[in-house]
Enzyme design. Structure first.
Site, PDB file in Angstrom:
ATOM      1  N   GLN A 220       0.827  -1.172  -0.092  1.00  0.00           N
ATOM      2  CA  GLN A 220      -0.096   0.090   0.275  1.00  0.00           C
ATOM      3  C   GLN A 220       0.945   1.166   0.257  1.00  0.00           C
ATOM      4  O   GLN A 220       0.342   2.423  -0.218  1.00  0.00           O
ATOM      5  CB  GLN A 220      -0.990  -0.073   1.233  1.00  0.00           C
ATOM      6  CG  GLN A 220      -2.118  -1.106   1.125  1.00  0.00           C
ATOM      7  CD  GLN A 220      -2.722  -1.464   2.509  1.00  0.00           C
ATOM      8  OE1 GLN A 220      -2.826  -0.333   3.157  1.00  0.00           O
ATOM      9  NE2 GLN A 220      -2.662  -2.594   2.734  1.00  0.00           N
ATOM     10  N   HIS A 241       2.266  -9.176  -5.614  1.00  0.00           N
ATOM     11  CA  HIS A 241       1.476  -8.126  -5.530  1.00  0.00           C
ATOM     12  C   HIS A 241       2.034  -6.756  -5.756  1.00  0.00           C
ATOM     13  O   HIS A 241       1.780  -5.964  -6.707  1.00  0.00           O
ATOM     14  CB  HIS A 241       0.385  -8.090  -4.455  1.00  0.00           C
ATOM     15  CG  HIS A 241      -0.786  -7.122  -4.440  1.00  0.00           C
ATOM     16  ND1 HIS A 241      -0.564  -5.822  -4.101  1.00  0.00           N
ATOM     17  CD2 HIS A 241      -2.286  -7.184  -4.725  1.00  0.00           C
ATOM     18  CE1 HIS A 241      -1.446  -4.999  -4.412  1.00  0.00           C
ATOM     19  NE2 HIS A 241      -2.490  -5.706  -4.690  1.00  0.00           N
TER      20      HIS A 241
END
Length: 272
Positions: A220, A241
Site C-alpha cells: 500500500q 502483488h
C-alpha cells in the site's frame, strides 16, 4: 475492455473534491474503496469528506484498524492530512459497516522509512459479533500461549449482535515509527485455534525480521511513495502483488519502484 484485449487506454480527467458517499451494498471492502479515491483527493484543490458503507473487516482486504494505525500514520508523516473514524463494524457476508474520512489536499513528500525504532507495546484483540463468545476466548488463549503476553495485553470485545455475524483477531506490534497489525478472520469450518496460529505465525515472522513494513503495508505504500517522487522503505520479501504494482506504477508515472535485497534478508524499496 473485453476478454482477450491487449491494450487499455487511460484518459484521466479533473479530480472533483467534495462530499461523497459510497455504499458498496454488500460486505465489499470500504478500505479498498478508500484507497482507490484517497490519492486523487489528496491532489485536489479543496477538502473532501467521505462516507463509505460496506465491509470494514473482511477477508482479502485491509481491516479498518490496519488502515487507521498502520497505513494512514505513514501518509501523515509524508504531509497528508487525513482523519478516519469507524462508525460501525461490518463483517462478511452481511456488511453494513461505516467509516467516515476527512481529507485535506496536499501532495505527499518523500520520506525515508528504514527503521522501526524501539518496540513500545504488543497486544491482541478478538472481536466477536453474533457468535459464541468462546470463539474469541479460544483465540486469545492461543495467542497468550504463543507469546506469553500479560492479561492486560489481550482483550475480547463483544460487538452488538446486529453488526454480525463476524469475528476477527487483531495482533498489534507498536514500534516508535511504525505499527504492524496482523489479522485473522473467522471463517465457517475453520477452528479458532487454527485461525489464531496462522495470525501468530505471521506476526512472529515480522517480529523476527528487521524490516520497517510488513508485506501488506509495503503493497500500500508503493503508490504514495511513487507520487511523492522519491523516498525509501525497508520491507520483508516483496509479494507478487508488490512487484506487479511496481510495474504498473512505472507504466503510468514513469517512476521506478526498485527492490534491493539487504544482507540480513530484508529488502529496501527505493523510488527512482
Amino acid at each position: 475492455m473485453a476478454v482477450g484485449a491487449r491494450e487499455i487506454t487511460f484518459r484521466p480527467g479533473t479530480v472533483d473534491a467534495g462530499e461523497y458517499r459510497f455504499a458498496v451494498g454488500t460486505a465489499g471492502s470500504t478500505g479498498l474503496v478508500l484507497q482507490t479515491v484517497l490519492m486523487p483527493l489528496l491532489l485536489a484543490n479543496r477538502p473532501s469528506r467521505l462516507v463509505l458503507e460496506g465491509g470494514t473487516h473482511n477477508m482479502l482486504a485491509p481491516p479498518f484498524d490496519f488502515i487507521a494505525k498502520s497505513f494512514l500514520p505513514i501518509l501523515r508523516r509524508m504531509g497528508a492530512r487525513i482523519e478516519a473514524r469507524l462508525a460501525r463494524h461490518g463483517f462478511y457476508p452481511r456488511g453494513g459497516g461505516r467509516i467516515e474520512v476527512d481529507v485535506l489536499p496536499g501532495a505527499p513528500s518523500p520520506i525515508e522509512c528504514v527503521g522501526r525504532g524501539g518496540l513500545l507495546s504488543t497486544s491482541a484483540t478478538a472481536y466477536i459479533a453474533g457468535l459464541p463468545l468462546d470463539i474469541a476466548e479460544r483465540e486469545i488463549a492461543c495467542v497468550r500461549k504463543a507469546f506469553d503476553w500479560a492479561d492486560r495485553s489481550c482483550a475480547i470485545r463483544e460487538l452488538p449482535e446486529e453488526q454480525g455475524p463476524g469475528n476477527i483477531l487483531l495482533l498489534e506490534a507498536e514500534y516508535e515509527h511504525v505499527t504492524e497489525i496482523v489479522s485473522g478472520f473467522g471463517q465457517l469450518g475453520v477452528p479458532a485455534e487454527r485461525l489464531a496460529k496462522r495470525a501468530v505465525g505471521r506476526l512472529k515472522g515480522y517480529l523476527e525480521s528487521s524490516a520497517f513494513a510488513g508485506p501488506y503495508l509495503a503493497d500500500q505504500l508503493l503508490l504514495p511513495f511513487a507520487l511523492a517522487g522519491g523516498g525509501a522503505f525497508t520491507t520483508v520479501k516483496p509479494s507478487q502483488h508488490s512487484l506487479t504494482a511496481a510495474k504498473v506504477i512505472e507504466r503510468f508515472l514513469d517512476r521506478r519502484c526498485v527492490f534491493t535485497q539487504l544482507p540480513l534478508g530484508a529488502h529496501r524499496m527505493k523510488v527512482h
